[in-house]
Design an enzyme around this catalytic site. Structure first.
Site, PDB file in Angstrom:
ATOM      1  N   ASP A 317     -59.202  22.896  69.384  1.00 52.92           N
ATOM      2  CA  ASP A 317     -58.694  21.978  68.216  1.00 52.92           C
ATOM      3  C   ASP A 317     -58.978  22.809  66.853  1.00 52.92           C
ATOM      4  O   ASP A 317     -60.227  23.167  66.784  1.00 52.92           O
ATOM      5  CB  ASP A 317     -58.994  20.679  68.288  1.00 52.92           C
ATOM      6  CG  ASP A 317     -57.943  19.789  68.978  1.00 52.92           C
ATOM      7  OD1 ASP A 317     -56.828  20.090  68.828  1.00 52.92           O
ATOM      8  OD2 ASP A 317     -58.406  18.683  69.566  1.00 52.92           O
ATOM      9  N   ASP A 354     -57.454   7.878  45.338  1.00 50.91           N
ATOM     10  CA  ASP A 354     -57.349   8.618  46.515  1.00 50.91           C
ATOM     11  C   ASP A 354     -58.967   8.794  47.232  1.00 50.91           C
ATOM     12  O   ASP A 354     -59.465   9.925  46.658  1.00 50.91           O
ATOM     13  CB  ASP A 354     -56.597   9.803  46.335  1.00 50.91           C
ATOM     14  CG  ASP A 354     -56.235  10.392  47.626  1.00 50.91           C
ATOM     15  OD1 ASP A 354     -56.841   9.871  48.666  1.00 50.91           O
ATOM     16  OD2 ASP A 354     -55.252  11.403  47.953  1.00 50.91           O
ATOM     17  N   GLU A 358     -59.571  15.212  50.962  1.00 50.95           N
ATOM     18  CA  GLU A 358     -58.630  15.839  49.878  1.00 50.95           C
ATOM     19  C   GLU A 358     -58.420  15.608  48.382  1.00 50.95           C
ATOM     20  O   GLU A 358     -58.738  16.170  47.643  1.00 50.95           O
ATOM     21  CB  GLU A 358     -57.116  16.130  50.545  1.00 50.95           C
ATOM     22  CG  GLU A 358     -57.126  16.492  52.035  1.00 50.95           C
ATOM     23  CD  GLU A 358     -57.504  15.619  53.249  1.00 50.95           C
ATOM     24  OE1 GLU A 358     -57.661  14.587  52.903  1.00 50.95           O
ATOM     25  OE2 GLU A 358     -57.522  16.431  54.359  1.00 50.95           O
ATOM     26  N   PHE A 387     -50.562   6.008  49.365  1.00 52.28           N
ATOM     27  CA  PHE A 387     -49.661   6.692  50.254  1.00 52.28           C
ATOM     28  C   PHE A 387     -49.171   5.676  51.212  1.00 52.28           C
ATOM     29  O   PHE A 387     -49.789   4.910  51.875  1.00 52.28           O
ATOM     30  CB  PHE A 387     -50.314   7.849  50.977  1.00 52.28           C
ATOM     31  CG  PHE A 387     -49.434   8.585  51.924  1.00 52.28           C
ATOM     32  CD1 PHE A 387     -48.896   9.816  51.404  1.00 52.28           C
ATOM     33  CD2 PHE A 387     -49.634   8.332  53.089  1.00 52.28           C
ATOM     34  CE1 PHE A 387     -48.033  10.370  52.309  1.00 52.28           C
ATOM     35  CE2 PHE A 387     -48.786   9.201  54.056  1.00 52.28           C
ATOM     36  CZ  PHE A 387     -48.219   9.954  53.751  1.00 52.28           C
ATOM     37  N   THR A 391     -42.684   5.896  51.680  1.00 56.49           N
ATOM     38  CA  THR A 391     -42.474   6.902  50.440  1.00 56.49           C
ATOM     39  C   THR A 391     -42.990   8.330  50.711  1.00 56.49           C
ATOM     40  O   THR A 391     -42.522   9.483  50.194  1.00 56.49           O
ATOM     41  CB  THR A 391     -43.162   6.268  49.243  1.00 56.49           C
ATOM     42  OG1 THR A 391     -44.832   6.216  49.554  1.00 56.49           O
ATOM     43  CG2 THR A 391     -42.691   4.853  48.863  1.00 56.49           C
ATOM     44  N   MET A 393     -45.518   9.655  49.462  1.00 51.99           N
ATOM     45  CA  MET A 393     -46.373  10.009  48.470  1.00 51.99           C
ATOM     46  C   MET A 393     -47.120   9.120  47.749  1.00 51.99           C
ATOM     47  O   MET A 393     -47.126   7.998  47.955  1.00 51.99           O
ATOM     48  CB  MET A 393     -45.229  10.720  47.562  1.00 51.99           C
ATOM     49  CG  MET A 393     -44.123   9.830  47.013  1.00 51.99           C
ATOM     50  SD  MET A 393     -42.914  10.813  45.831  1.00 51.99           S
ATOM     51  CE  MET A 393     -41.625   9.489  45.752  1.00 51.99           C
ATOM     52  N   SER A 394     -48.192   9.833  46.973  1.00 60.59           N
ATOM     53  CA  SER A 394     -48.935   8.639  46.218  1.00 60.59           C
ATOM     54  C   SER A 394     -48.939   9.145  44.807  1.00 60.59           C
ATOM     55  O   SER A 394     -48.350   9.987  44.388  1.00 60.59           O
ATOM     56  CB  SER A 394     -50.500   8.623  46.830  1.00 60.59           C
ATOM     57  OG  SER A 394     -50.914  10.045  46.691  1.00 60.59           O
ATOM     58  N   LYS A 413     -47.649  12.773  43.742  1.00 64.09           N
ATOM     59  CA  LYS A 413     -47.999  13.856  44.296  1.00 64.09           C
ATOM     60  C   LYS A 413     -47.755  13.852  45.719  1.00 64.09           C
ATOM     61  O   LYS A 413     -47.690  12.638  46.103  1.00 64.09           O
ATOM     62  CB  LYS A 413     -49.294  14.357  44.185  1.00 64.09           C
ATOM     63  CG  LYS A 413     -50.579  13.512  44.864  1.00 64.09           C
ATOM     64  CD  LYS A 413     -51.838  14.054  44.563  1.00 64.09           C
ATOM     65  CE  LYS A 413     -52.784  13.520  45.896  1.00 64.09           C
ATOM     66  NZ  LYS A 413     -53.482  12.324  45.444  1.00 64.09           N
ATOM     67  N   ASP A 536     -60.004  14.501  72.345  1.00 63.70           N
ATOM     68  CA  ASP A 536     -60.697  13.290  72.297  1.00 63.70           C
ATOM     69  C   ASP A 536     -59.557  12.179  72.338  1.00 63.70           C
ATOM     70  O   ASP A 536     -59.800  10.898  72.487  1.00 63.70           O
ATOM     71  CB  ASP A 536     -61.523  13.240  70.976  1.00 63.70           C
ATOM     72  CG  ASP A 536     -60.959  13.522  69.922  1.00 63.70           C
ATOM     73  OD1 ASP A 536     -59.743  13.939  70.155  1.00 63.70           O
ATOM     74  OD2 ASP A 536     -61.702  13.737  68.879  1.00 63.70           O
TER      75      ASP A 536
END
Lengths: 700, 594
Positions: A317, A354, A358, A387, A391, A393-394, A413, A536
């Protein structure tokens, strides 16, 4: 995990090596069974010889001096016991571990629920009465009564009884952390669990059975080797049996000497048959499993361990194995007349709430690059848009007072396709620069995030996968071993290709789904390859079931663990590489000791043949190139060497011949040099030394 | 040892290796059904034979059918050859009017020729009619060899053809496309005979005849002796009967097919069988060349000629080494001759060394070369008497057979025997590199090892067991003319030769007795068919396997290291079984001479 002290293990092994003398047990190992029969035979000859030597020759004359027969018989028994000891010692470690596992599997009172909800009626039931499909409740401080799947609740669980790792893990309903194991301890909160295994079939029980070797079945290579060793044993049996008529003929034809005695023939037979490998073979197999256990991997079948050595293709993975779990922002690309700083600020504002890795990395990058502190202005009045799947997007809505114009500011974004739609639907043109930037990032294996303000594209954030340090070397290592690595990822082909190139894997599967994974594995298998993979999630289960070596993470879901043939208690996806090496070691140790055992025979012939026929053909003394003192000392030295070499090689059998990733040709050369040539020379030296000691101690 | 002597051995090895590729490539074309230059002449014959016997070329046989076909064909051969000997008195082409051969001798001879052993309890020129020689011996010389070649080709197909499971995992036939088929025994038999053995036999016969070998159908000739002599009764003898007959045509195939049963009792030492050093050289080459070239054929058929060269290299290294051992032992001469004042130093007029039992027209080197080649290949023809060799010199032919007739070996049977050793070598070496052993992409698993173990087990069991029985049984002891270690070597040699389908005799043993005929006959049958059937079973198991692609983790089975390992396995498995017996025979005899 709590283990018994070293001396306890030795004590138990010593006791077991006598217990294993039971012929019914010995018969499973043809080579050592022959040695045991030889021991019994020489012991009987000793019993026959003793009275005759005491009473003079008249009654049942012994063929040889009783002291000589006794010494041979004694060392033959030692040979059998040494072999048994090696096996018992190998088992000892597993047994110690099984004991501590057993301690965890205590009978408890389970809070059985009438319905799968927390407030359903509770009835106290012994854990041994729980059946598959029953539902129970556990609360902080309880020991989980049975394996199961969490259907409600979140809790922290101490799984150290199984994994040895005492840091608590989170178990919750749904997702990939829903499997719980009986015998583990719940530390906080509560869980409602549906039982997935009947008593006696739980994970802990299976684990105990595996580490104890109770259900150990011989693996295909072990069976094949056993057949070959049995064939050699039969051949040498014939060689030794026919030697008696040959000797009788020689005595008659030559008119000198006496025929070779049964004692000498038995000694020759035991020296010739491959006792070194025959005696150590069970220990090698058990020790191989034990090495896995010590790396916290539970193999649910011995066959899988052996297959691991044969693996041609590793499916790995991307996330967690090849790359660090999360992507990080590395660059802001502004488009049009937008300043990079302006873009960074908008990106930071939109990411303040957020909490994904990321999102946090965007905030950090903006701060590092432009010293922006999003929270300086205070977050009052900001409305964060989370998010959602709808939609896709956030972002954030700023109150009017912070905007340039009268109205508020809307920052968004998201993934490029969603954002381009959003920009277009706001009636703005999508800048060509923006498309170009998106494409460039994707091509380099990054993930582009488009940022827009009030429906106008500002630019793109470059999120990048961070390839784990040192992983490239490991793949190069695997390539040398002849193993192909394939990266599995849900990313698009462009991104996947770039990461694959950076990580140095041989191939990749992009936009992977359970179906494409399955197809990929079958494709390789059709081409005759053996495939190993880790997984997993529940969606990995079909692929795990198809793979030849399937390692499930202990943190994984129940279906994944059911489908796998090994379970990694550490849940470390790179463990697969170690498993492959252990599998190879197992086979190499068997091959090396077989070669050693057979090459030993040359020296033993030179020791025994001149001695056995010393009275009939004194000319054969020319073959006594070692200059062994007397016929008796020569034969005894060979037998003693043969027994001692088993003891000397126990550490190697338990540890395994070291594996290095250097390609088959070089491995063969090195091992032939060590175990083949070494096996030719070692007994010459060993037998000579033993002979000199026997002479020095006046034992011969 | 002389330079000329050494050069003769070197020349032989060079020519042998040089011929392996062209002949091997040709044979690969024959077995794969490709076009050959002999097609215009032979294709119509082949097609006619198939029509005659109702054989369909495309019919595939699985291993059991193939084995049954080979066994039935051989059984029919035994019956026919037995019957022919029993009724030869009533049949034509019998100028000497030989009567029926005795039942036990007929049976022994029939078995011996059908098993490609060609152990001879009879003397050809005083027993067999020309018809029996031509229709019986010569025919079996062809077809017993062709049977061995057919079984080899079936075995190779087992390695090259494969199946791959369909994506649904149901085991549908893969690229091999032929299921469990190993080819068609009748087709392989016909092609071996027609395209390979027959043309070569014609060629070798013509060379031999051009040098003066005998080929006619006339009655035996009477010649006046130049110097009259007396017989054992003291009567004066002035004439000699000279046996003639269709020898050259039988001699060619006797060597090409690694049969070895002589037309005359003196075999290749007889000037009518092999008149000149040139024919001697051609015959040694003939008995080795097909076995050597089949290695190349094998490489070609498995799609990697390196695999074939590797096996040939192992064989040639063993062969050459032992040729020099034998040559060295014989060239050193016999210390016992010194007391008689016999000069054993080599000079222009004296070949030097131990010339007892050797032909002057061949000398020491050529005799050692022949003795080693005839036992390394399972030919068993002789151009000198092995019983008169030095103990160490006699050890070489004995040992070459005890390795299991795999150093070149019989045509076909030698290579399939060697491939069994390869499987064992691969198994142990494969474990040592940490993978389930595989050969040419086929995994070596318990069943393969079971068959391979059986194959290496049977021969020492037969040879050692029967020798043990003979040296303590009164009937066995009665035939030993030289008691002591040498007598032991003689008995060991007799059973080694028959238990490996070689057929050469050490001599010095009265082997034409009920006791030795029966035991020997059983040994020959075991050696041929008990080995052929497990070999085909092995092929039947291999053909069902998937082919594992090669990778860096794959053990290379063509490297010099592997060749060395293979030699070690052949030597150790061979030597370890027989070392004690050899110690009590040639080894102690050699040691006692000093």
């Amino acid at each position: 995990m709590k283990t018994q002290s070293q001396s306890q293990i030795y004590q138990r092994a010593l006791f077991d090596s006598f217990r294993k003398l039971d012929p019914r047990w010995m018969a499973r190992n043809p080579v050592m069974f022959v040695v045991e029969i030889g021991s019994v035979l020489t012991t009987l000859l000793l019993i026959q010889a003793v009275p005759s030597s005491l009473l003079g020759t008249g009654f049942g004359a012994g063929q040889e001096n009783p002291a000589f027969i006794g010494a041979i018989a004694l060392w033959l028994w030692f040979t059998v016991l040494f072999a048994n000891f090696s096996e018992a010692l190998a088992e000892g470690r597993g047994k110690a571990q099984a004991d501590s596992l057993r301690a965890a599997r205590q009978d408890t009172q389970a809070k059985k629920l009438a319905a799968p909800t927390r407030d359903a009626k509770i009835s106290l039931t012994p854990s041994s009465d729980l059946r598959q499909g029953d539902v129970y409740l556990v609360e902080a401080g309880d020991v989980l009564p049975a394996d199961g799947e969490v259907i409600a609740g979140v809790a922290s669980v101490n799984e150290s009884a199984v994994t040895g790792e005492s840091a608590p893990v989170i178990r919750e309903a749904g997702g990939d952390r829903s499997a719980v194991t009986g015998g583990t301890l719940i530390l906080s909160d509560w869980l409602v669990v549906r039982v997935t295994a009947n008593p006696g079939e739980g994970f802990l029980e299976r684990m105990i059975a595996m580490v104890e070797g109770a259900k150990r079945q011989k693996t295909p290579n072990e069976i094949a080797l056993n057949i070959l060793l049995a064939a050699f044993t039969i051949i040498f049996l014939i060689v030794c049996i026919t030697l008696l008529p040959y000797s009788i003929y020689a005595v008659n034809a030559n008119g000198a000497g006496t025929p070779v005695t049964i004692t000498v023939l038995v000694a020759l037979l035991v020296c010739l048959i491959p006792t070194t490998i025959g005696g150590l073979l069970p220990a090698i197999g058990i020790a191989g499993m034990d090495r896995l256990i010590r790396r916290n991997v539970i193999a649910l079948s011995g066959r899988a361990v052996e297959a691991a050595g044969d693996v041609d293709v590793l499916l790995l993975d991307k996330t967690g194995t090849i790359t660090l779990g999360n992507r990080q922002a590395v660059e802001f690309i502004a488009v049009g007349n937008v300043q990079e700083r302006e873009l960074a600020q908008a990106a930071q504002l939109s990411s303040l709430a957020d909490e994904t890795p990321e999102g946090r990395s965007i905030v950090v990058l903006a701060k590092e690059k432009y010293n922006l502190r999003g929270r300086d202005g205070g977050a009052e009045g900001m409305t964060f848009i989370e998010f959602t799947a709808q939609t896709r997007m956030s972002g954030v809505n700023l109150p009017p007072n912070r905007g340039k114009r009268g109205g508020g500011i809307e920052i968004r974004k998201g993934a490029p396709d969603t954002m381009i739609q959003y920009i277009a639907s706001s009636g703005n043109n999508v800048p060509t620069e923006l498309n170009a930037a998106v494409e460039r990032i994707a091509k380099n294996g990054g993930t582009p995030l488009v940022v827009a303000q009030d429906g106008k594209g500002l630019g793109v954030i470059h999120l990048k996968d961070i390839v784990k340090g040192g992983i490239k070397d490991r793949f190069a290592h695997l390539r040398k071993m002849g193993i192909k690595t394939v990266m599995i990822t849900g990313d698009n082909p462009l991104t996947a290709a770039a990461i694959a190139a950076e990580a140095g894997v041989d191939d990749f599967l992009a936009q992977a789904t359970p179906e494409t994974k399955l197809t990929l594995i079958r494709g390789y298998q059709t081409g005759g390859r053996l495939v190993a993979m880790t997984g997993d999630g529940t969606n990995d289960a079909p692929a795990l079931a198809q793979a030849d070596v399937a390692v499930a993470m202990n943190t994984g879901t129940q279906p994944a663990r059911e489908a796998a043939n090994m379970i990694d208690l550490d849940s470390n996806p790179t463990k697969l590489i170690e498993i492959v090496e252990i599998g190879k070691q197992l086979l190499m140790t068997r091959g090396a000791l077989t070669t050693f055992s057979i090459s030993n025979d040359v020296a033993k012939y030179f020791a025994i043949i001149p001695a056995a026929f010393a009275t009939t053909y004194p000319a054969l003394q020319a073959l006594n190139i070692l200059g062994l003192a007397t016929p008796a000392s020569a034969i005894l030295s060979a037998v003693i060497f043969n027994a001692l070499v088993i003891i000397a090689l126990i550490p190697l059998a338990l540890r395994g011949v070291p594996y290095r990733a250097v390609g088959a040709a070089q491995l063969l050369r090195d091992n032939l040099l060590i175990y083949g040539v070494g096996g030719l020379i070692a007994p010459f030296i060993g037998i000579k030394i033993i002979d000199m000691l026997l002479v020095a101690l006046r034992l011969a | 040892m002389t330079i000329i002597g050494i050069l003769q051995i070197v020349l032989f090895v060079v020519v042998l290796v040089a011929l392996a590729k062209p002949l091997g490539a040709y044979m690969a074309r024959v077995y794969q059904g490709e076009k050959t230059s002999l097609d215009p002449a032979l294709k119509p014959v082949e097609k006619f034979l198939y029509r005659l016997f109702g054989t369909r070329e495309t019919d595939e046989m699985d291993w059991k059918t193939y084995a049954v076909a080979a066994l039935l064909f051989s059984a029919a051969g035994v019956l026919f050859l037995y019957a022919l000997q029993r009724v030869q008195g009533f049949l034509p082409l019998n100028p000497q009017a030989f009567g029926a051969v005795s039942p036990d001798s007929s049976f022994n001879t029939a078995t011996s020729f059908v098993t490609n052993t060609n152990w001879q309890g009879y003397a050809g020129e005083t027993t067999m009619s020309y018809l029996t020689q031509m229709l019986g011996m010569t025919v079996q010389n062809f077809v017993s060899a062709a049977t061995g070649m057919a079984i080899l080709i079936a075995f190779i197909r087992g390695l090259t053809r494969h199946q791959s499971p369909s994506p649904s995992g149901r085991g549908v036939r893969g690229e091999g496309h032929r299921g469990e088929g190993l080819g068609n025994f009748w087709v392989d038999l016909t092609r071996s005979t027609l395209y390979i053995l027959l043309p070569l036999a014609i060629l070798v016969s013509l060379v031999n005849i051009s040098q003066g070998a005998m080929q006619n159908l006339t009655a035996y000739q009477t010649a006046n002796l130049l110097q009259p002599t007396t017989d054992s009764n003291g009567a004066v003898v002035t004439t000699q009967t000279i046996a003639v007959g269709p020898a050259a045509s039988q001699v060619a195939i006797k060597h090409l097919g690694t049969n070895g049963g002589g037309f005359f009792n003196a075999n290749a030492a007889h000037p009518f069988e092999s008149p000149t050093p040139l024919t001697d050289f051609v015959l040694i080459l003939a008995e080795s060349v097909i076995a050597a070239a089949l290695c190349y054929t094998f490489g070609k058929m498995v799609g990697d000629t390196r695999q074939g060269w590797a096996i040939l290299a192992a064989m040639v290294i063993l062969l050459t080494t032992f040729m020099f051992v034998a040559y060295w032992a014989e060239a050193n001469g016999n210390p016992a001759f010194a007391q008689f004042g016999i000069d054993q130093t080599a000079s222009d007029a004296n070949p030097g060394g131990n010339m007892e039992g050797k032909e002057v027209r061949f000398g020491i080197a050529r005799s050692a070369l022949f003795a080693t080649a005839t036992t390394a290949t399972s030919t068993g023809a002789v151009n000198s008497m092995h019983d008169s060799y030095m103990p160490l010199g006699g050890f070489v032919p004995l040992f070459m057979m005890q390795l299991g007739e795999v150093v070149l070996g019989g045509v076909g049977s030698g290579l399939y025997g060697m491939l069994v050793f390869v499987i064992i070598a691969v198994f142990i070496a494969g474990l040592m590199v940490g993978r389930t052993p595989e050969y040419l992409g086929k995994k070596i698993e318990p069943f393969e090892i079971k068959m391979a173990a059986l194959l290496i087990l049977i021969m020492p069991l037969t040879v050692l067991g029967m020798t043990a029985f003979a040296v303590v049984h009164p009937d066995g002891l009665q035939s030993i003319f030289n008691p002591g270690a040498h007598g032991f070597s003689e008995v060991l040699y007799a059973f080694t030769s028959q238990g490996n389908n070689n057929g050469s005799a050490f001599g010095g043993l009265g082997a034409n007795t009920f006791f030795y005929n029966i035991l020997g006959g059983i040994a020959m049958l075991i050696s041929r068919f008990w080995l052929a059937v497990p070999t085909l079973a092995l092929a039947g198991s291999l053909v069902k396997k998937k082919q594992v692609p090669e990778s860096a983790g794959t053990l290379p089975t063509y490297s010099p290291l592997f060749i060395g390992w293979l030699i070690a396995v052949v030597l150790i498995v061979g030597a370890l079984n027989f070392l004690p017996a050899l110690a009590l025979g040639p080894v102690v005899e050699q040691l006692m001479m000093k």
